[in-house]
Design a protein around this motif. Structure first.
Motif, PDB file in Angstrom:
ATOM      1  N   UNK A 126      20.414  50.570 -39.929  1.00  0.00           N
ATOM      2  CA  UNK A 126      20.424  52.013 -39.653  1.00  0.00           C
ATOM      3  C   UNK A 126      20.861  52.257 -38.213  1.00  0.00           C
ATOM      4  N   UNK A 127      20.261  51.526 -37.278  1.00  0.00           N
ATOM      5  CA  UNK A 127      20.605  51.729 -35.873  1.00  0.00           C
ATOM      6  C   UNK A 127      22.037  51.294 -35.588  1.00  0.00           C
ATOM      7  N   UNK A 128      22.502  50.273 -36.267  1.00  0.00           N
ATOM      8  CA  UNK A 128      23.900  49.859 -36.100  1.00  0.00           C
ATOM      9  C   UNK A 128      24.845  50.986 -36.498  1.00  0.00           C
ATOM     10  N   UNK A 129      24.531  51.679 -37.591  1.00  0.00           N
ATOM     11  CA  UNK A 129      25.364  52.818 -38.022  1.00  0.00           C
ATOM     12  C   UNK A 129      25.303  53.954 -36.997  1.00  0.00           C
ATOM     13  N   UNK A 130      24.121  54.227 -36.482  1.00  0.00           N
ATOM     14  CA  UNK A 130      23.973  55.291 -35.476  1.00  0.00           C
ATOM     15  C   UNK A 130      24.733  54.925 -34.207  1.00  0.00           C
ATOM     16  N   UNK A 131      24.542  53.690 -33.721  1.00  0.00           N
ATOM     17  CA  UNK A 131      25.243  53.254 -32.509  1.00  0.00           C
ATOM     18  C   UNK A 131      26.756  53.298 -32.712  1.00  0.00           C
ATOM     19  N   UNK A 132      27.207  52.893 -33.888  1.00  0.00           N
ATOM     20  CA  UNK A 132      28.642  52.887 -34.174  1.00  0.00           C
ATOM     21  C   UNK A 132      29.209  54.303 -34.120  1.00  0.00           C
ATOM     22  N   UNK A 133      28.519  55.236 -34.759  1.00  0.00           N
ATOM     23  CA  UNK A 133      28.972  56.639 -34.753  1.00  0.00           C
ATOM     24  C   UNK A 133      28.987  57.175 -33.324  1.00  0.00           C
ATOM     25  N   UNK A 134      27.899  56.955 -32.595  1.00  0.00           N
ATOM     26  CA  UNK A 134      27.817  57.497 -31.236  1.00  0.00           C
ATOM     27  C   UNK A 134      28.786  56.804 -30.284  1.00  0.00           C
ATOM     28  N   UNK A 135      29.021  55.524 -30.488  1.00  0.00           N
ATOM     29  CA  UNK A 135      29.989  54.792 -29.672  1.00  0.00           C
ATOM     30  C   UNK A 135      31.389  55.385 -29.836  1.00  0.00           C
ATOM     31  N   UNK A 136      31.727  55.740 -31.056  1.00  0.00           N
ATOM     32  CA  UNK A 136      33.046  56.304 -31.360  1.00  0.00           C
ATOM     33  C   UNK A 136      33.169  57.748 -30.888  1.00  0.00           C
ATOM     34  N   UNK A 137      32.076  58.495 -30.940  1.00  0.00           N
ATOM     35  CA  UNK A 137      32.119  59.934 -30.671  1.00  0.00           C
ATOM     36  C   UNK A 137      31.353  60.345 -29.419  1.00  0.00           C
ATOM     37  N   UNK A 138      31.090  59.390 -28.530  1.00  0.00           N
ATOM     38  CA  UNK A 138      30.208  59.624 -27.382  1.00  0.00           C
ATOM     39  C   UNK A 138      30.600  60.836 -26.548  1.00  0.00           C
ATOM     40  N   UNK A 171      23.455  63.908 -34.872  1.00  0.00           N
ATOM     41  CA  UNK A 171      23.145  62.482 -34.941  1.00  0.00           C
ATOM     42  C   UNK A 171      22.216  62.093 -33.792  1.00  0.00           C
ATOM     43  N   UNK A 172      22.458  62.634 -32.605  1.00  0.00           N
ATOM     44  CA  UNK A 172      21.585  62.353 -31.458  1.00  0.00           C
ATOM     45  C   UNK A 172      20.173  62.863 -31.747  1.00  0.00           C
ATOM     46  N   UNK A 173      20.067  64.068 -32.288  1.00  0.00           N
ATOM     47  CA  UNK A 173      18.744  64.629 -32.598  1.00  0.00           C
ATOM     48  C   UNK A 173      18.021  63.773 -33.636  1.00  0.00           C
ATOM     49  N   UNK A 174      18.745  63.329 -34.660  1.00  0.00           N
ATOM     50  CA  UNK A 174      18.125  62.473 -35.681  1.00  0.00           C
ATOM     51  C   UNK A 174      17.746  61.117 -35.102  1.00  0.00           C
ATOM     52  N   UNK A 175      18.590  60.575 -34.249  1.00  0.00           N
ATOM     53  CA  UNK A 175      18.306  59.292 -33.596  1.00  0.00           C
ATOM     54  C   UNK A 175      17.033  59.407 -32.761  1.00  0.00           C
ATOM     55  N   UNK A 176      16.945  60.461 -31.992  1.00  0.00           N
ATOM     56  CA  UNK A 176      15.784  60.691 -31.138  1.00  0.00           C
ATOM     57  C   UNK A 176      14.508  60.800 -31.985  1.00  0.00           C
TER      58      UNK A 176
END
Length: 176
Positions: free
Chosen positions: A55-67, A25-30
């Motif tokens: 889209x960014x809300x979904x990415x932030x949500x995933x990363x916030x939960x799994x940071x 997810x980080x690689x795709x976000x980048x």
């Protein structure tokens, strides 16, 4: 059932992950953030901006939960323009974003407040390097970015205004 087996086989062959890894997810976000910022795809289309915000809300949500599960999440994203601002039109580095900054105090295109739509991700943004409040360092950064952008040439009237606002902000925050 036969359909379920077909589905499972299809998903397996395509190597689709039901739950992606944090690093993926980080690689795709980048990649997403850099490509959109690099391309001339900036748009005034309300629907495209709204889609990007979702889209960014979904990415932030995933990363916030799994940071904490990612290997280099902070290191990678702290140096990636991954904070979506300006109504979904621009990505900035985390150090250019302040969690609590009134819109009239923003110094575009260098310093922004986090959009209220992303308020629930403040802890995640703090981990990436966003500050809670604006500091003298932010205003010094604005001046440095402006200096680099101008390459020593004479400032145009808009740049002079940016410079004045940054200097005023610098001294206001130093006095606090």
């Amino acid at each position: 059932t036969e359909m379920k087996q077909y589905y499972d086989s299809f998903v397996f062959q395509l190597q689709i992950q039901e739950k992606p890894s944090v690093d993926l997810v980080v690689a795709h976000c980048e990649t997403l953030c850099e490509e959109i910022e690099r391309s001339s795809e900036r748009t005034n289309s309300f629907h495209k901006r709204r889609c990007m915000m979702k889209v960014m809300e979904r990415i932030y949500s995933f990363l916030n939960t799994n940071f904490l599960r990612g290997i280099d999440v902070k290191k990678t994203l702290a140096n990636t323009p991954c904070i979506l601002v300006d109504n979904g039109q621009k990505f900035i580095l985390p150090r250019q974003a302040v969690l609590e900054l009134y819109e009239h105090l923003e110094i575009k295109p260098f310093l922004y407040g986090i959009p209220k739509e992303f308020g629930r991700f403040h802890p995640f943004f703090r981990n990436l390097g966003c500050s809670k409040f604006v500091t003298p360092v932010h205003y010094a950064m604005v001046l440095d970015l402006l200096r680099k952008r101008c390459h020593g040439s004479k400032l145009d009237p808009n740049e002079v205004n940016i410079c004045k606002r940054a200097v005023r902000g610098f001294f206001d925050t130093v006095q606090q």
